[in-house]
Design a protein around this motif. Structure first.
Motif, PDB file in Angstrom:
ATOM      1  N   ALA A   3       0.822  -1.204   0.000  1.00 15.90           N
ATOM      2  CA  ALA A   3       0.000   0.000   0.000  1.00 15.90           C
ATOM      3  C   ALA A   3       0.859   1.259   0.000  1.00 15.90           C
ATOM      4  O   ALA A   3       0.452   2.291  -0.489  1.00 15.90           O
ATOM      5  CB  ALA A   3      -0.925  -0.006   1.207  1.00 15.90           C
ATOM      6  N   LYS A   4       2.042   1.187   0.549  1.00 13.06           N
ATOM      7  CA  LYS A   4       2.915   2.348   0.642  1.00 13.06           C
ATOM      8  C   LYS A   4       3.863   2.459  -0.549  1.00 13.06           C
ATOM      9  O   LYS A   4       4.663   3.372  -0.623  1.00 13.06           O
ATOM     10  CB  LYS A   4       3.710   2.274   1.935  1.00 13.06           C
ATOM     11  CG  LYS A   4       2.846   2.098   3.156  1.00 13.06           C
ATOM     12  CD  LYS A   4       3.147   3.122   4.181  1.00 13.06           C
ATOM     13  CE  LYS A   4       2.418   2.878   5.462  1.00 13.06           C
ATOM     14  NZ  LYS A   4       1.099   3.350   5.528  1.00 13.06           N
ATOM     15  N   SER A   6       4.395   2.739  -4.667  1.00  9.49           N
ATOM     16  CA  SER A   6       3.762   3.103  -5.926  1.00  9.49           C
ATOM     17  C   SER A   6       4.144   2.081  -6.997  1.00  9.49           C
ATOM     18  O   SER A   6       5.312   1.952  -7.361  1.00  9.49           O
ATOM     19  CB  SER A   6       4.230   4.493  -6.359  1.00  9.49           C
ATOM     20  OG  SER A   6       3.853   4.745  -7.697  1.00  9.49           O
ATOM     21  N   LYS A  57      -2.515   9.361  -5.358  1.00 11.14           N
ATOM     22  CA  LYS A  57      -1.612   9.265  -4.210  1.00 11.14           C
ATOM     23  C   LYS A  57      -2.385   9.111  -2.895  1.00 11.14           C
ATOM     24  O   LYS A  57      -3.511   9.554  -2.783  1.00 11.14           O
ATOM     25  CB  LYS A  57      -0.732  10.508  -4.132  1.00 11.14           C
ATOM     26  CG  LYS A  57       0.228  10.626  -5.294  1.00 11.14           C
ATOM     27  CD  LYS A  57       1.151  11.803  -5.100  1.00 11.14           C
ATOM     28  CE  LYS A  57       2.082  12.073  -6.232  1.00 11.14           C
ATOM     29  NZ  LYS A  57       2.578  11.027  -7.004  1.00 11.14           N
ATOM     30  N   PRO A  58      -1.759   8.516  -1.882  1.00 12.07           N
ATOM     31  CA  PRO A  58      -2.403   8.385  -0.573  1.00 12.07           C
ATOM     32  C   PRO A  58      -2.666   9.749   0.066  1.00 12.07           C
ATOM     33  O   PRO A  58      -1.911  10.697  -0.148  1.00 12.07           O
ATOM     34  CB  PRO A  58      -1.381   7.613   0.264  1.00 12.07           C
ATOM     35  CG  PRO A  58      -0.422   7.032  -0.698  1.00 12.07           C
ATOM     36  CD  PRO A  58      -0.448   7.878  -1.918  1.00 12.07           C
ATOM     37  N   LYS A  86      -7.665   2.832   5.826  1.00 12.48           N
ATOM     38  CA  LYS A  86      -6.721   2.045   5.036  1.00 12.48           C
ATOM     39  C   LYS A  86      -6.826   2.357   3.539  1.00 12.48           C
ATOM     40  O   LYS A  86      -5.810   2.437   2.851  1.00 12.48           O
ATOM     41  CB  LYS A  86      -6.947   0.558   5.277  1.00 12.48           C
ATOM     42  CG  LYS A  86      -6.520   0.118   6.663  1.00 12.48           C
ATOM     43  CD  LYS A  86      -6.888  -1.329   6.924  1.00 12.48           C
ATOM     44  CE  LYS A  86      -6.562  -1.740   8.345  1.00 12.48           C
ATOM     45  NZ  LYS A  86      -7.045  -3.092   8.647  1.00 12.48           N
ATOM     46  N   ASP A  87      -8.046   2.536   3.043  1.00 12.59           N
ATOM     47  CA  ASP A  87      -8.235   2.809   1.619  1.00 12.59           C
ATOM     48  C   ASP A  87      -7.637   4.140   1.182  1.00 12.59           C
ATOM     49  O   ASP A  87      -7.013   4.226   0.130  1.00 12.59           O
ATOM     50  CB  ASP A  87      -9.714   2.778   1.247  1.00 12.59           C
ATOM     51  CG  ASP A  87     -10.258   1.375   1.066  1.00 12.59           C
ATOM     52  OD1 ASP A  87      -9.461   0.418   1.065  1.00 12.59           O
ATOM     53  OD2 ASP A  87     -11.488   1.235   0.931  1.00 12.59           O
ATOM     54  N   ARG A  89      -5.244   5.744   2.583  1.00 14.13           N
ATOM     55  CA  ARG A  89      -3.828   5.814   2.898  1.00 14.13           C
ATOM     56  C   ARG A  89      -2.969   4.965   1.961  1.00 14.13           C
ATOM     57  O   ARG A  89      -1.798   4.740   2.227  1.00 14.13           O
ATOM     58  CB  ARG A  89      -3.582   5.368   4.347  1.00 14.13           C
ATOM     59  CG  ARG A  89      -4.127   6.307   5.391  1.00 14.13           C
ATOM     60  CD  ARG A  89      -3.325   7.568   5.529  1.00 14.13           C
ATOM     61  NE  ARG A  89      -1.946   7.236   5.865  1.00 14.13           N
ATOM     62  CZ  ARG A  89      -0.914   7.913   5.426  1.00 14.13           C
ATOM     63  NH1 ARG A  89      -1.064   8.938   4.643  1.00 14.13           N
ATOM     64  NH2 ARG A  89       0.308   7.550   5.766  1.00 14.13           N
ATOM     65  N   ARG A  90      -3.547   4.486   0.867  1.00 13.33           N
ATOM     66  CA  ARG A  90      -2.749   3.691  -0.073  1.00 13.33           C
ATOM     67  C   ARG A  90      -2.904   4.247  -1.483  1.00 13.33           C
ATOM     68  O   ARG A  90      -3.813   5.019  -1.771  1.00 13.33           O
ATOM     69  CB  ARG A  90      -3.160   2.226  -0.022  1.00 13.33           C
ATOM     70  CG  ARG A  90      -4.552   1.936  -0.501  1.00 13.33           C
ATOM     71  CD  ARG A  90      -4.901   0.459  -0.271  1.00 13.33           C
ATOM     72  NE  ARG A  90      -6.251   0.167  -0.661  1.00 13.33           N
ATOM     73  CZ  ARG A  90      -6.608  -0.377  -1.817  1.00 13.33           C
ATOM     74  NH1 ARG A  90      -5.700  -0.695  -2.706  1.00 13.33           N
ATOM     75  NH2 ARG A  90      -7.869  -0.613  -2.085  1.00 13.33           N
ATOM     76  N   TYR A  91      -1.986   3.851  -2.344  1.00 13.70           N
ATOM     77  CA  TYR A  91      -2.067   4.260  -3.745  1.00 13.70           C
ATOM     78  C   TYR A  91      -3.278   3.586  -4.371  1.00 13.70           C
ATOM     79  O   TYR A  91      -3.562   2.418  -4.104  1.00 13.70           O
ATOM     80  CB  TYR A  91      -0.805   3.848  -4.511  1.00 13.70           C
ATOM     81  CG  TYR A  91       0.377   4.739  -4.219  1.00 13.70           C
ATOM     82  CD1 TYR A  91       0.572   5.911  -4.931  1.00 13.70           C
ATOM     83  CD2 TYR A  91       1.293   4.400  -3.238  1.00 13.70           C
ATOM     84  CE1 TYR A  91       1.654   6.731  -4.676  1.00 13.70           C
ATOM     85  CE2 TYR A  91       2.381   5.218  -2.966  1.00 13.70           C
ATOM     86  CZ  TYR A  91       2.555   6.383  -3.689  1.00 13.70           C
ATOM     87  OH  TYR A  91       3.610   7.190  -3.430  1.00 13.70           O
ATOM     88  N   ARG A  92      -3.985   4.335  -5.201  1.00 11.81           N
ATOM     89  CA  ARG A  92      -5.144   3.808  -5.924  1.00 11.81           C
ATOM     90  C   ARG A  92      -4.902   4.054  -7.414  1.00 11.81           C
ATOM     91  O   ARG A  92      -4.227   5.003  -7.802  1.00 11.81           O
ATOM     92  CB  ARG A  92      -6.434   4.522  -5.492  1.00 11.81           C
ATOM     93  CG  ARG A  92      -6.712   4.568  -4.001  1.00 11.81           C
ATOM     94  CD  ARG A  92      -7.109   3.256  -3.467  1.00 11.81           C
ATOM     95  NE  ARG A  92      -8.355   2.852  -4.099  1.00 11.81           N
ATOM     96  CZ  ARG A  92      -9.293   2.145  -3.543  1.00 11.81           C
ATOM     97  NH1 ARG A  92      -9.146   1.737  -2.329  1.00 11.81           N
ATOM     98  NH2 ARG A  92     -10.374   1.807  -4.179  1.00 11.81           N
ATOM     99  N   HIS A  98     -10.315  10.081  -4.068  1.00 14.80           N
ATOM    100  CA  HIS A  98     -10.631   9.208  -2.940  1.00 14.80           C
ATOM    101  C   HIS A  98     -12.090   9.407  -2.552  1.00 14.80           C
ATOM    102  O   HIS A  98     -12.592  10.526  -2.549  1.00 14.80           O
ATOM    103  CB  HIS A  98      -9.736   9.525  -1.741  1.00 14.80           C
ATOM    104  CG  HIS A  98      -8.318   9.117  -1.956  1.00 14.80           C
ATOM    105  ND1 HIS A  98      -7.905   7.807  -1.911  1.00 14.80           N
ATOM    106  CD2 HIS A  98      -7.207   9.845  -2.219  1.00 14.80           C
ATOM    107  CE1 HIS A  98      -6.612   7.740  -2.129  1.00 14.80           C
ATOM    108  NE2 HIS A  98      -6.161   8.972  -2.324  1.00 14.80           N
TER     109      HIS A  98
END
Length: 181
Positions: A3-4, A6, A57-58, A86-87, A89-92, A98
């Motif tokens: 999650a952290k 890229s 980006k988170p 959690k969603d 705070r992570r790359y999407r 978001h």
């Protein structure tokens, strides 16, 4: 851990490295290494570029979470609060913003230009209850419109959650998702 990280940056880095090795091998007559470099490096490089273009980006924490709040989170946080934290705070990948689906359900997402943007999150103790604070930049939707949607937002985020709104500046709004005992 993923999650952290890229995936776009990882793809670009590995793809570039393998492609450069492939070109080096091509010019120095290393046929096997040359093929591996081109067949794996270039697709990885292109995949990394595609992911980087679609990357979201988170959202950062705007203040550090104290050990007391972490303990309160462990005891009181609902599954939805943990999932949201959690969603965001992570790359999407492949999303415009978001919580865009949630905002759309509340009627707060008419277009990309008007959509409120989640710019930060923080965790607080609100009268002995765990609260996840979502910080929005909301130029098109003032506090009054958010307040009209309060019941809908509370139902959406499930039982055990109350919602409070607070204007924090020009076009800035905090949405507090507070655990109810």
């Amino acid at each position: 851990m993923l999650a952290k990280l890229s995936l776009g940056t990882l793809g670009l880095s590995l793809g570039s490295l393998i492609t450069v090795v492939g070109f080096y091998a091509y010019f120095n007559d290393y046929a096997t290494l040359n093929l591996a470099g081109f067949f794996y490096g270039i697709p990885l490089l292109l995949g990394g570029l595609a992911l980087k273009a679609a990357e979201l980006k988170p959202v950062p924490f705007t203040q550090p979470t104290s050990p007391d709040i972490l303990e309160l989170r462990e005891k009181q946080a609902t599954q939805i609060q943990n999932q949201i934290r959690k969603d965001v705070r992570r790359y999407r990948y492949g999303q415009d913003a978001h919580l865009d689906d949630s905002l759309e359900r509340f009627g707060l997402n008419p277009s990309d230009e008007a959509r409120p943007v989640l710019v930060g999150i923080r965790e607080e103790n609100v009268e002995g209850c765990y609260a996840l604070i979502l910080e929005f930049d909301s130029p098109q939707f003032p506090l009054e419109i958010w307040q009209q949607k309060q019941e809908k937002i509370e139902k959406f985020f499930g039982p055990g959650i109350s919602v409070e709104f607070k204007e924090t500046g020009k076009n800035r709004l905090d949405v507090a998702l507070i655990t109810t005992p």
